[in-house]
Design a protein around this motif. Structure first.
Motif, PDB file in Angstrom:
ATOM      1  N   VAL A   5       0.847  -1.184   0.000  1.00  0.00           N
ATOM      2  CA  VAL A   5       0.000   0.000   0.000  1.00  0.00           C
ATOM      3  C   VAL A   5       0.885   1.238   0.000  1.00  0.00           C
ATOM      4  O   VAL A   5       1.670   1.453   0.937  1.00  0.00           O
ATOM      5  CB  VAL A   5      -0.942   0.029   1.211  1.00  0.00           C
ATOM      6  CG1 VAL A   5      -1.786   1.302   1.199  1.00  0.00           C
ATOM      7  CG2 VAL A   5      -1.844  -1.206   1.212  1.00  0.00           C
ATOM      8  N   GLU A   6       0.741   2.042  -1.054  1.00  0.00           N
ATOM      9  CA  GLU A   6       1.539   3.261  -1.180  1.00  0.00           C
ATOM     10  C   GLU A   6       0.795   4.456  -0.589  1.00  0.00           C
ATOM     11  O   GLU A   6      -0.436   4.484  -0.565  1.00  0.00           O
ATOM     12  CB  GLU A   6       1.844   3.572  -2.649  1.00  0.00           C
ATOM     13  CG  GLU A   6       2.558   2.485  -3.415  1.00  0.00           C
ATOM     14  CD  GLU A   6       1.624   1.645  -4.249  1.00  0.00           C
ATOM     15  OE1 GLU A   6       2.076   1.081  -5.275  1.00  0.00           O
ATOM     16  OE2 GLU A   6       0.442   1.550  -3.882  1.00  0.00           O
ATOM     17  N   SER A   7       1.563   5.448  -0.179  1.00  0.00           N
ATOM     18  CA  SER A   7       0.992   6.717   0.265  1.00  0.00           C
ATOM     19  C   SER A   7       2.034   7.808   0.066  1.00  0.00           C
ATOM     20  O   SER A   7       3.215   7.515  -0.142  1.00  0.00           O
ATOM     21  CB  SER A   7       0.572   6.645   1.734  1.00  0.00           C
ATOM     22  OG  SER A   7       1.689   6.373   2.562  1.00  0.00           O
ATOM     23  N   GLY A   8       1.558   9.058   0.115  1.00  0.00           N
ATOM     24  CA  GLY A   8       2.482  10.182   0.065  1.00  0.00           C
ATOM     25  C   GLY A   8       2.531  10.941  -1.240  1.00  0.00           C
ATOM     26  O   GLY A   8       3.246  11.941  -1.344  1.00  0.00           O
ATOM     27  N   GLY A   9       1.804  10.482  -2.242  1.00  0.00           N
ATOM     28  CA  GLY A   9       1.806  11.213  -3.501  1.00  0.00           C
ATOM     29  C   GLY A   9       1.055  12.524  -3.377  1.00  0.00           C
ATOM     30  O   GLY A   9       0.437  12.827  -2.359  1.00  0.00           O
ATOM     31  N   GLY A  10       1.138  13.336  -4.436  1.00  0.00           N
ATOM     32  CA  GLY A  10       0.431  14.604  -4.436  1.00  0.00           C
ATOM     33  C   GLY A  10       0.946  15.531  -5.507  1.00  0.00           C
ATOM     34  O   GLY A  10       1.654  15.120  -6.433  1.00  0.00           O
ATOM     35  N   THR A  90       6.596  13.540 -13.122  1.00  0.00           N
ATOM     36  CA  THR A  90       5.155  13.299 -13.018  1.00  0.00           C
ATOM     37  C   THR A  90       4.800  11.919 -13.540  1.00  0.00           C
ATOM     38  O   THR A  90       5.151  11.559 -14.671  1.00  0.00           O
ATOM     39  CB  THR A  90       4.375  14.367 -13.804  1.00  0.00           C
ATOM     40  OG1 THR A  90       4.597  15.644 -13.200  1.00  0.00           O
ATOM     41  CG2 THR A  90       2.893  14.055 -13.820  1.00  0.00           C
ATOM     42  N   ALA A  91       4.147  11.133 -12.696  1.00  0.00           N
ATOM     43  CA  ALA A  91       3.795   9.761 -13.048  1.00  0.00           C
ATOM     44  C   ALA A  91       3.006   9.140 -11.910  1.00  0.00           C
ATOM     45  O   ALA A  91       2.901   9.721 -10.821  1.00  0.00           O
ATOM     46  CB  ALA A  91       5.060   8.935 -13.302  1.00  0.00           C
ATOM     47  N   VAL A  92       2.474   7.961 -12.181  1.00  0.00           N
ATOM     48  CA  VAL A  92       1.958   7.118 -11.106  1.00  0.00           C
ATOM     49  C   VAL A  92       3.123   6.274 -10.611  1.00  0.00           C
ATOM     50  O   VAL A  92       3.797   5.611 -11.409  1.00  0.00           O
ATOM     51  CB  VAL A  92       0.805   6.228 -11.585  1.00  0.00           C
ATOM     52  CG1 VAL A  92       0.328   5.335 -10.444  1.00  0.00           C
ATOM     53  CG2 VAL A  92      -0.347   7.083 -12.115  1.00  0.00           C
ATOM     54  N   TYR A  93       3.350   6.308  -9.324  1.00  0.00           N
ATOM     55  CA  TYR A  93       4.458   5.565  -8.717  1.00  0.00           C
ATOM     56  C   TYR A  93       3.905   4.300  -8.064  1.00  0.00           C
ATOM     57  O   TYR A  93       2.985   4.362  -7.252  1.00  0.00           O
ATOM     58  CB  TYR A  93       5.178   6.440  -7.692  1.00  0.00           C
ATOM     59  CG  TYR A  93       6.067   7.465  -8.337  1.00  0.00           C
ATOM     60  CD1 TYR A  93       5.530   8.535  -9.060  1.00  0.00           C
ATOM     61  CD2 TYR A  93       7.450   7.373  -8.264  1.00  0.00           C
ATOM     62  CE1 TYR A  93       6.346   9.467  -9.679  1.00  0.00           C
ATOM     63  CE2 TYR A  93       8.280   8.301  -8.864  1.00  0.00           C
ATOM     64  CZ  TYR A  93       7.716   9.340  -9.580  1.00  0.00           C
ATOM     65  OH  TYR A  93       8.530  10.266 -10.207  1.00  0.00           O
ATOM     66  N   TYR A  94       4.515   3.174  -8.415  1.00  0.00           N
ATOM     67  CA  TYR A  94       4.077   1.877  -7.928  1.00  0.00           C
ATOM     68  C   TYR A  94       5.151   1.243  -7.050  1.00  0.00           C
ATOM     69  O   TYR A  94       6.342   1.241  -7.407  1.00  0.00           O
ATOM     70  CB  TYR A  94       3.796   0.932  -9.096  1.00  0.00           C
ATOM     71  CG  TYR A  94       2.664   1.352  -9.986  1.00  0.00           C
ATOM     72  CD1 TYR A  94       2.894   2.145 -11.113  1.00  0.00           C
ATOM     73  CD2 TYR A  94       1.358   0.954  -9.720  1.00  0.00           C
ATOM     74  CE1 TYR A  94       1.849   2.530 -11.945  1.00  0.00           C
ATOM     75  CE2 TYR A  94       0.312   1.333 -10.544  1.00  0.00           C
ATOM     76  CZ  TYR A  94       0.568   2.124 -11.651  1.00  0.00           C
ATOM     77  OH  TYR A  94      -0.481   2.501 -12.467  1.00  0.00           O
ATOM     78  N   THR A 112       0.401   5.468  -6.605  1.00  0.00           N
ATOM     79  CA  THR A 112       0.081   6.784  -6.069  1.00  0.00           C
ATOM     80  C   THR A 112       0.552   7.834  -7.064  1.00  0.00           C
ATOM     81  O   THR A 112       1.646   7.727  -7.624  1.00  0.00           O
ATOM     82  CB  THR A 112       0.725   6.989  -4.678  1.00  0.00           C
ATOM     83  OG1 THR A 112       0.283   8.229  -4.122  1.00  0.00           O
ATOM     84  CG2 THR A 112       2.242   6.979  -4.727  1.00  0.00           C
ATOM     85  N   GLN A 113      -0.296   8.834  -7.295  1.00  0.00           N
ATOM     86  CA  GLN A 113      -0.004   9.844  -8.309  1.00  0.00           C
ATOM     87  C   GLN A 113       0.940  10.909  -7.758  1.00  0.00           C
ATOM     88  O   GLN A 113       0.722  11.447  -6.666  1.00  0.00           O
ATOM     89  CB  GLN A 113      -1.297  10.511  -8.778  1.00  0.00           C
ATOM     90  CG  GLN A 113      -1.111  11.627  -9.787  1.00  0.00           C
ATOM     91  CD  GLN A 113      -0.669  11.130 -11.145  1.00  0.00           C
ATOM     92  OE1 GLN A 113      -1.224  10.163 -11.672  1.00  0.00           O
ATOM     93  NE2 GLN A 113       0.332  11.781 -11.730  1.00  0.00           N
ATOM     94  N   VAL A 114       1.961  11.211  -8.522  1.00  0.00           N
ATOM     95  CA  VAL A 114       2.860  12.327  -8.236  1.00  0.00           C
ATOM     96  C   VAL A 114       2.786  13.279  -9.419  1.00  0.00           C
ATOM     97  O   VAL A 114       3.016  12.874 -10.560  1.00  0.00           O
ATOM     98  CB  VAL A 114       4.309  11.855  -8.025  1.00  0.00           C
ATOM     99  CG1 VAL A 114       5.252  13.054  -7.942  1.00  0.00           C
ATOM    100  CG2 VAL A 114       4.413  11.003  -6.772  1.00  0.00           C
ATOM    101  N   THR A 115       2.441  14.525  -9.144  1.00  0.00           N
ATOM    102  CA  THR A 115       2.348  15.537 -10.190  1.00  0.00           C
ATOM    103  C   THR A 115       3.251  16.706  -9.828  1.00  0.00           C
ATOM    104  O   THR A 115       3.124  17.267  -8.741  1.00  0.00           O
ATOM    105  CB  THR A 115       0.905  16.030 -10.369  1.00  0.00           C
ATOM    106  OG1 THR A 115       0.057  14.916 -10.676  1.00  0.00           O
ATOM    107  CG2 THR A 115       0.822  17.040 -11.511  1.00  0.00           C
TER     108      THR A 115
END
Length: 118
Positions: A5-10, A90-94, A112-115
């Motif tokens: 389970v990922e978290s922390g993107g934004g 910028t990407a979805v990080y897995y 998790t999405q990083v923009t």
């Protein structure tokens, strides 16, 4: 089985920082390598960074010197500290992991999405 389970993107401005976390659960006792991949729109998924159970790290050339991967085996968590972020990050990080007892099989998180805005 292993669940990730990922978290922390934004959303962050160019030059900023983010820290991603990936928490593993299930049969975590024999996780070998764990790390991060990313996928930008229209592009293939690519390696970002991985870390072995013993602490050996591997980074994509594009993130060397800016990203740092670390691992807390007691908490079954891996972190990705991302500094000096660029719009091209910028990407979805897995999160990705493999196990000693199941060679050749990869476990993946939901992403998790990083923009990064310019």
């Amino acid at each position: 089985q292993v669940q990730l389970v990922e978290s922390g993107g934004g959303l962050v401005q160019a030059g900023g920082s983010l820290r991603l976390s990936c928490s593993a659960s299930g049969s975590t006792f024999d996780i070998n390598r764990i790390g991060w991949y990313r996928q930008a729109p229209g592009k293939q998924r690519e390696l970002v960074a991985t870390i072995s159970r013993g602490g050996s790290t591997n980074y994509a050339d594009s993130v060397k010197g800016r990203f740092t991967i670390s691992r807390d085996n007691a908490k079954n968590t891996v972190y990705l500290q991302m500094n000096s972020l660029k719009p091209e990050d910028t990407a979805v990080y897995y999160c990705n992991a493999d196990r000693f007892s199941v060679p050749g099989y990869d476990y993946w998180g939901q992403g998790t999405q990083v923009t990064v805005s310019s």
